[in-house]
Each structure stands twice: as structure tokens, then as C-alpha cells.
Design a protein around this motif. Structure first.
Motif, PDB file in Angstrom:
ATOM      1  N   SER A 101       0.851  -1.194   0.000  1.00 22.51           N
ATOM      2  CA  SER A 101       0.000   0.000   0.000  1.00 22.51           C
ATOM      3  C   SER A 101       0.882   1.238   0.000  1.00 22.51           C
ATOM      4  O   SER A 101       1.960   1.248   0.608  1.00 22.51           O
ATOM      5  CB  SER A 101      -0.916   0.025   1.224  1.00 22.51           C
ATOM      6  OG  SER A 101      -1.841  -1.040   1.192  1.00 22.51           O
ATOM      7  N   TYR A 103       0.658   5.703   0.189  1.00 19.02           N
ATOM      8  CA  TYR A 103      -0.103   6.948   0.357  1.00 19.02           C
ATOM      9  C   TYR A 103       0.855   8.112   0.164  1.00 19.02           C
ATOM     10  O   TYR A 103       1.897   8.200   0.821  1.00 19.02           O
ATOM     11  CB  TYR A 103      -0.739   7.014   1.743  1.00 19.02           C
ATOM     12  CG  TYR A 103      -1.510   8.288   2.016  1.00 19.02           C
ATOM     13  CD1 TYR A 103      -2.733   8.533   1.400  1.00 19.02           C
ATOM     14  CD2 TYR A 103      -1.021   9.245   2.907  1.00 19.02           C
ATOM     15  CE1 TYR A 103      -3.451   9.700   1.661  1.00 19.02           C
ATOM     16  CE2 TYR A 103      -1.741  10.409   3.175  1.00 19.02           C
ATOM     17  CZ  TYR A 103      -2.942  10.631   2.545  1.00 19.02           C
ATOM     18  OH  TYR A 103      -3.645  11.780   2.803  1.00 19.02           O
ATOM     19  N   GLY A 114      -3.600   7.473  -3.440  1.00 19.94           N
ATOM     20  CA  GLY A 114      -3.406   6.263  -2.654  1.00 19.94           C
ATOM     21  C   GLY A 114      -3.488   5.039  -3.541  1.00 19.94           C
ATOM     22  O   GLY A 114      -4.179   5.041  -4.563  1.00 19.94           O
ATOM     23  N   GLU A 117      -4.871   2.122  -0.287  1.00 19.46           N
ATOM     24  CA  GLU A 117      -4.591   2.940   0.895  1.00 19.46           C
ATOM     25  C   GLU A 117      -5.434   2.588   2.115  1.00 19.46           C
ATOM     26  O   GLU A 117      -5.122   3.016   3.233  1.00 19.46           O
ATOM     27  CB  GLU A 117      -4.753   4.431   0.586  1.00 19.46           C
ATOM     28  CG  GLU A 117      -6.168   4.911   0.359  1.00 19.46           C
ATOM     29  CD  GLU A 117      -6.597   4.820  -1.100  1.00 19.46           C
ATOM     30  OE1 GLU A 117      -7.552   5.516  -1.466  1.00 19.46           O
ATOM     31  OE2 GLU A 117      -5.973   4.038  -1.857  1.00 19.46           O
ATOM     32  N   SER A 225      -3.805   1.460   8.398  1.00 20.33           N
ATOM     33  CA  SER A 225      -3.564   1.637   6.967  1.00 20.33           C
ATOM     34  C   SER A 225      -2.580   2.781   6.751  1.00 20.33           C
ATOM     35  O   SER A 225      -2.331   3.590   7.649  1.00 20.33           O
ATOM     36  CB  SER A 225      -4.882   1.943   6.246  1.00 20.33           C
ATOM     37  OG  SER A 225      -5.388   3.212   6.651  1.00 20.33           O
ATOM     38  N   VAL A 226      -2.046   2.873   5.537  1.00 20.88           N
ATOM     39  CA  VAL A 226      -1.099   3.954   5.231  1.00 20.88           C
ATOM     40  C   VAL A 226      -1.763   5.315   5.393  1.00 20.88           C
ATOM     41  O   VAL A 226      -1.139   6.272   5.862  1.00 20.88           O
ATOM     42  CB  VAL A 226      -0.522   3.816   3.804  1.00 20.88           C
ATOM     43  CG1 VAL A 226       0.483   2.694   3.718  1.00 20.88           C
ATOM     44  CG2 VAL A 226      -1.635   3.638   2.761  1.00 20.88           C
ATOM     45  N   ARG A 227      -3.019   5.396   5.001  1.00 19.65           N
ATOM     46  CA  ARG A 227      -3.704   6.691   5.077  1.00 19.65           C
ATOM     47  C   ARG A 227      -3.986   7.093   6.527  1.00 19.65           C
ATOM     48  O   ARG A 227      -3.779   8.246   6.912  1.00 19.65           O
ATOM     49  CB  ARG A 227      -5.002   6.649   4.270  1.00 19.65           C
ATOM     50  CG  ARG A 227      -5.668   8.006   4.156  1.00 19.65           C
ATOM     51  CD  ARG A 227      -6.837   7.974   3.208  1.00 19.65           C
ATOM     52  NE  ARG A 227      -7.511   9.263   3.166  1.00 19.65           N
ATOM     53  CZ  ARG A 227      -8.631   9.499   2.494  1.00 19.65           C
ATOM     54  NH1 ARG A 227      -9.191   8.530   1.782  1.00 19.65           N
ATOM     55  NH2 ARG A 227      -9.183  10.682   2.506  1.00 19.65           N
TER      56      ARG A 227
END
Length: 336
Positions: A101, A103, A114, A117, A225-227
Motif C-alpha cells: 500500500s 499513500y 493512494g 490505501e 492503513s497507510v492513510r
């Protein structure tokens, strides 16, 4: 009921109705304003005009946060994203990664993209950043807490690190909380992190999660998550949770992180990077992540990459290559 009482109740009822009406209209105006493209455009202009000069701070830029503007369709953003997607597909086809993933966010005016993302990973040592934020939030109220000495009697962490700290704590020696925070971030020292956790307790450590509306970690099973994780770097950059002083201190520490095998590799040495990596082993699979702010002159951006695969060294190399693709895209085709 006499005439005066009737008038009194009538006036109270009228006032209550008026307050309810004004509250309803106010909420509606806020929602409408946030969805108004003209407002968002004006907000972004104000953000650009509020940029803090380098002499004031090196790592933070407290700006008006206009929220996510959306997947901006600027050609250069799409070019970068397309190249990263192609690279990820190649690495999957070659068996070098199983999941990944990404972002990206331009920290000047908000364009972002993303790739998977919303997918969740075990953050590992990435959680040391919100732990640092929690400690420095306490220091915002009482700076003397950082000077408190703690005697470290022995190893307190049971996690085995593949990328081991370059410097470790010496047992039966006292350290200030400030020094423990420094070692936890710069060297990713698990023992320093564990001592801080035991000292402060979960109520203080997880208050920052609750304040920011992020779910609180549970032992070993926390996913992000990355976001979502990128939010911690955004609040530091914008100094929207900690004071300017401690937001600056946080990012300065993150710029001194010794781990240099992932995001750092993809960026020239003269460009500062404030970042944190995290690793986790789950059965035969490995997870390696690196997230941070890349301070390209006049064009700082946030990049967060999370991966799953079978080799930490391979995952580090893949993150480094994504970092290079993004950096070259930002530098050669300025994100505007």
C-alpha cells in the motif's frame, strides 16, 4: 395561570426554538462550506499564504487544514501514481511482495493519491511515533516531565528485531524520559519504548489516539492503513495537536532516525527525511513499512509505504525504489 406566567413560558419556548433553528442552520452551513469547491479553493490559497519562513522552524509548517481535497487529476500526480502501480505489479508478478500500500500527499496544497490505501497492516515500531506524541503532549503541560530520571533495570521487550538498534540501553543505568524518547525514535529501541509504556500507562499513551479519533491499539493485534497512519505525520507537520515547540522536536528526532534502507535510499542525502519504519513477522511472512515527510525544498510531501512479503531486505529495497520513483516525479514534474 396568570398573564405574566403565560408570557414567561411563551418567551422561553420561543428562545428554545430560536436556538435550535440557529444550531441547525449553523451545522448546515459548516457542512455546505466544507463541500463548497470555492471554499476549498480559498482555503488552499490561505494555506499557501500562511507558509512559515525557514528561519522560524525547520520541520513544521502550521497551516490551515482544508481536509482531503480528493484524488487530484493533475497530470504529474497521475504519472507518478501510474509508475508506482506498474512497479508494484511487477514486484508482485516476480514474487517479491504479496501485498503493498502507498499513500502520497503534497503537504503544501493537499493533492494526494493512494494505492490500496485502506488495506490494513500490523504497524510494528511505527507505533513509537504516537507514543512519542503522547509523551510530548504531557510535556506541553509540564516540560519538567522530560527531565525525570528512570532507572532501567533490565530488558523489558520480548520482540526480536531484524533491523536491530545501533545503540541499546545499558541496564542498571538511569535515563531521563527525554533520552528514552530520543532512543526510542532514533534507534527504534524496543526497551526504551517499553520503559516509557510502563511508566506512563495506557491511559496517557492512548489519549492521543482518542483525541484524534483513531482506534486504540491492542497488544499484538493492532492494524492500521497507510492513510490512517499518515495522519500522525500530518498533525506534526501542521502542529495541530502538539505545540509548535514539541511538533518541531518530534520531526527533528524523526529526521535523525538511523534506519536508512528504505525511504531514505530513494532520496538524495541533501534532502531531509523525517520518518519511522516498522517491522513485523507473522508466521513465514514479513511486514516492513516506512512512513515520513520528505523535505524537497519548497515542496515537502508525505509518503507512507506498507508491505508484506518473505524477505525484510527485499521489502526494504522495494520501498526504496518506490521512494525514488516518487521523488523523481516530484522533482522533474513539480506537483502544482
Amino acid at each position: 395561570m396568570d398573564q405574566k406566567m403565560i408570557k414567561k413560558y411563551f418567551a422561553a419556548a420561543l428562545l428554545g426554538a430560536l436556538i435550535f433553528f440557529l444550531g441547525f442552520i449553523s451545522d448546515k452551513l459548516v457542512v455546505d462550506k466544507l463541500s463548497d469547491k470555492k471554499y476549498v479553493k480559498k482555503c488552499l490559497v490561505e494555506r499557501e499564504n500562511s507558509y512559515i519562513k525557514p528561519n522560524d522552524f525547520s520541520f513544521i509548517n502550521p497551516l490551515l487544514d482544508c481536509g482531503d481535497v480528493g484524488n487530484v487529476s493533475h497530470q504529474n500526480i497521475n504519472i507518478i501514481k501510474t509508475k508506482v502501480v506498474q512497479f508494484i505489479d511487477e514486484q508482485k508478478a516476480n514474487g517479491n511482495i504479496t501485498r503493498m500500500s502507498v499513500y502520497f500527499r503534497d503537504l503544501n496544497n493537499g493533492p494526494w493519491f493512494g494505492i490500496n490505501e485502506e488495506e490494513e497492516f500490523n504497524p510494528g515500531s511505527l507505533l513509537k511515533v504516537p507514543k512519542m506524541i503522547a509523551v510530548l503532549k504531557e510535556a506541553d503541560d509540564d516540560h519538567l516531565i522530560l527531565e525525570k530520571n528512570i532507572l532501567v533495570k533490565g530488558a523489558t521487550s520480548t520482540f526480536v528485531q531484524y533491523f536491530k538498534p545501533e545503540v541499546s540501553l545499558i541496564f542498571d543505568q538511569a535515563y531521563t524520559i527525554d533520552e528514552l524518547v530520543r532512543r526510542m525514535i532514533i534507534y527504534s529501541d524496543n526497551d526504551a519504548a517499553a520503559v516509557l509504556g510502563q511508566l506512563l500507562g495506557s491511559n496517557i499513551l492512548y489519549k492521543s489516539y482518542e483525541d484524534l479519533g483513531i482506534s486504540v491499539p491492542t497488544d499484538g493485534g493492532y492494524l492500521t492503513s497507510v492513510r490512517n497512519y499518515g495522519s500522525f505525520f500530518r498533525i506534526l507537520f501542521n502542529a495541530s495537536y502538539l505545540s509548535n515547540k514539541y511538533s518541531e522536536k518530534s520531526l527533528r528526532l524523526l529526521s535523525e532516525v538511523t534506519f536508512d534502507k528504505a525511504l531514505r535510499v530513494g532520496v538524495p542525502q541533501h534532502v531531509q527525511v523525517a520518518h519511522k519504519f516498522g517491522e513485523r513477522t507473522d508466521g513465514g511472512k514479513k511486514q516492513l513499512h516506512d512512513c515520513g515527510i520528505i523535505y524537497v525544498p519548497d515542496k515537502p510531501y508525505l509518503l507512507c509505504v506498507m508491505t508484506r512479503g518473505y524477505s525484510f531486505d527485499t521489502l526494504a529495497s522495494i520501498i526504496a525504489q518506490v521512494s525514488r520513483i516518487v521523488y523523481e516525479g516530484v522533482e522533474e514534474k513539480k506537483v502544482e
